[in-house]
Write a protein that holds these residues in place. Structure first.
Motif, PDB file in Angstrom:
ATOM      1  N   PRO A   1      11.966  -8.193  -2.944  1.00 17.56           N
ATOM      2  CA  PRO A   1      11.044  -7.072  -3.188  1.00 17.56           C
ATOM      3  C   PRO A   1       9.706  -7.213  -2.462  1.00 17.56           C
ATOM      4  O   PRO A   1       8.984  -6.234  -2.300  1.00 17.56           O
TER       5      PRO A   1
ATOM      6  N   ALA B   1      10.112 -10.940 -11.255  1.00 20.19           N
ATOM      7  CA  ALA B   1      11.101 -10.370 -12.175  1.00 20.19           C
ATOM      8  C   ALA B   1      11.162  -8.856 -11.962  1.00 20.19           C
ATOM      9  O   ALA B   1      10.710  -8.077 -12.816  1.00 20.19           O
ATOM     10  N   PRO B   2      11.706  -8.407 -10.838  1.00 18.34           N
ATOM     11  CA  PRO B   2      11.710  -6.979 -10.516  1.00 18.34           C
ATOM     12  C   PRO B   2      12.550  -6.125 -11.453  1.00 18.34           C
ATOM     13  O   PRO B   2      12.402  -4.901 -11.481  1.00 18.34           O
ATOM     14  N   ASP B   3      13.427  -6.747 -12.238  1.00 10.12           N
ATOM     15  CA  ASP B   3      14.283  -5.991 -13.139  1.00 10.12           C
ATOM     16  C   ASP B   3      13.599  -5.677 -14.468  1.00 10.12           C
ATOM     17  O   ASP B   3      14.118  -4.910 -15.277  1.00 10.12           O
ATOM     18  N   ARG B   4      12.409  -6.253 -14.711  1.00  7.63           N
ATOM     19  CA  ARG B   4      11.677  -6.012 -15.961  1.00  7.63           C
ATOM     20  C   ARG B   4      10.759  -4.786 -15.815  1.00  7.63           C
ATOM     21  O   ARG B   4      10.372  -4.400 -14.714  1.00  7.63           O
ATOM     22  N   ASP B   5      10.398  -4.212 -16.937  1.00  3.07           N
ATOM     23  CA  ASP B   5       9.473  -3.085 -16.956  1.00  3.07           C
ATOM     24  C   ASP B   5       8.045  -3.629 -17.083  1.00  3.07           C
ATOM     25  O   ASP B   5       7.650  -4.146 -18.132  1.00  3.07           O
TER      26      ASP B   5
ATOM     27  N   ARG C   1       6.118  -8.160 -10.712  1.00  3.60           N
ATOM     28  CA  ARG C   1       7.160  -7.305 -10.139  1.00  3.60           C
ATOM     29  C   ARG C   1       7.956  -8.018  -9.050  1.00  3.60           C
ATOM     30  O   ARG C   1       9.104  -7.676  -8.783  1.00  3.60           O
TER      31      ARG C   1
ATOM     32  N   ASP D   1      19.038  -5.730   1.476  1.00  2.87           N
ATOM     33  CA  ASP D   1      19.192  -6.687   0.387  1.00  2.87           C
ATOM     34  C   ASP D   1      18.083  -7.741   0.395  1.00  2.87           C
ATOM     35  O   ASP D   1      18.242  -8.812  -0.164  1.00  2.87           O
TER      36      ASP D   1
END
Length: 354
Positions: free
Chosen positions: A36, A111-115, A108, A33
């Motif tokens: 990133p 905001a690792p949840d964005r493309d 990344r 957990d």
């Protein structure tokens, strides 16, 4: 005083600071957990942060209204295009590509949840456009750098005394150039060298070691100092380095005139300055790696197989560590022998033409 180009971390918007810190939380090894970026080295984190700091300063100066927006929302194709175009007015195409690549990493992390595929593709296109062709003219054949480094050491050893440890500094700089010509390791590996952990002496032989934590590939490496450089390394360790150290106490291999350990930035600056003085154009530390691969391919294509071992490009499993340690030692021996032979041949040809 020049204008500040990078926004200090303490001046970042709170949301950016929070997201950045969360990206590097170690987390639990079993739950996975962590953030990133928890696996990234300190050097990688610094490079990525530098790009993001410059991005934020650009926004503050050119698009101040965007600072109040969430970090991911303000990183749009149009805004990034403006950033890249602004950079291109003051830095080279290669540097623009590096900033874009690191900004892509920063996006990344924050905001690792964005493309972010579009941003990664943009950075890749900039890298391809920059290429390496604009760097070839600054590469100096390793045998010439080796020859010059040895000449610097010989002159410093036999020369008249200079003030402020001038001869010892010149000797150290000559060794720095000569060693990089034979063993073009990365900046952080070069700065990590110490006497107690990284130098082994077996009679007259000297072996320099890198441990997994010292290398990008996270593997050990060994470099046996070849005969052409052996007496110079021995003299540096036995006489020059202790003189530079003086009354100070440091285990670092590279010592400044003040007796302190030289950091990666200082080593870069010395190499940059000395190559510019000697060859008319400066080489960065990474240029030594390009030169090694380029001139092996040009001068001795039959030895091209030693390039991965020489440049630390392998990423072996732990079970193969000792095998690959032997391979890097063999590669360094062959590379050193080739450069020493080429140096002697070309110097002889030059003398015959006089």
């Amino acid at each position: 005083m020049s204008a500040l180009k990078h926004l200090p971390f303490g001046d970042w918007p709170v949301e950016d600071q929070t997201a950045w810190q969360a990206a590097f939380v170690a987390g639990d090894i079993f739950d996975g957990d962590g953030g990133p970026g928890a696996h990234l080295s300190a050097g990688s984190r610094k490079s990525i942060q530098t790009a993001y700091r410059r991005w934020l300063m650009f926004l503050k100066e050119r698009h101040p209204e965007s600072i109040a927006m969430p970090p991911a929302d303000r990183m749009t194709p149009g805004m990034v295009r403006d950033f890249i175009e602004a950079l291109a007015t003051s830095v080279s195409a290669s540097t623009v590509a590096i900033y874009a690549t690191h900004l892509s990493y920063a996006a990344r992390l924050i905001a690792p949840d964005r493309d972010w595929d579009w941003l990664r593709a943009t950075a890749s296109r900039l890298q391809a456009r920059a290429g390496n062709s604009d760097r070839f003219d600054r590469l100096v054949p390793p045998w010439r750098v080796l020859d010059h480094g040895i000449a610097m050491m010989d002159e410093a050893h036999a020369g008249k005394p200079r003030p402020s440890k001038g001869n010892d500094v010149a000797y150290r700089d000559g060794l720095l150039l000569a060693l990089l010509a034979l063993w073009p390791i990365r900046r952080r590996s070069l700065a990590a060298l110490t006497v107690s952990r990284h130098v082994e002496r077996h009679g007259e032989r000297i072996v320099l070691l890198l441990h997994p934590e010292d290398t990008k590939a996270k593997r050990a490496e060994s470099f046996e100092v070849p005969d052409v450089l052996l007496p110079h390394v021995a003299r540096y360790l036995d006489r020059v380095r202790p003189t530079l150290l003086g009354i100070e106490n440091s285990d670092a291999f590279w010592i400044s005139a003040c007796g302190n350990a030289m950091c990666a930035g200082q080593l870069f600056q010395r190499v940059y300055k000395k190559t510019a003085e000697a060859f008319g154009h400066a080489m960065g530390l990474h240029d030594f790696r390009r030169a090694a691969a380029t001139y092996i391919a040009m001068d001795a294509p039959d030895l091209i197989g030693i390039v991965p071992g020489t440049l630390q490009h392998l990423s072996p499993d732990v079970s193969e560590q000792h095998y690959n340690l032997a391979r890097t030692t063999q590669a360094s021996r062959r590379h050193g022998a080739h450069l020493a032979s080429l140096r002697d041949d070309l110097r002889g040809a030059w003398r015959r033409q006089q």
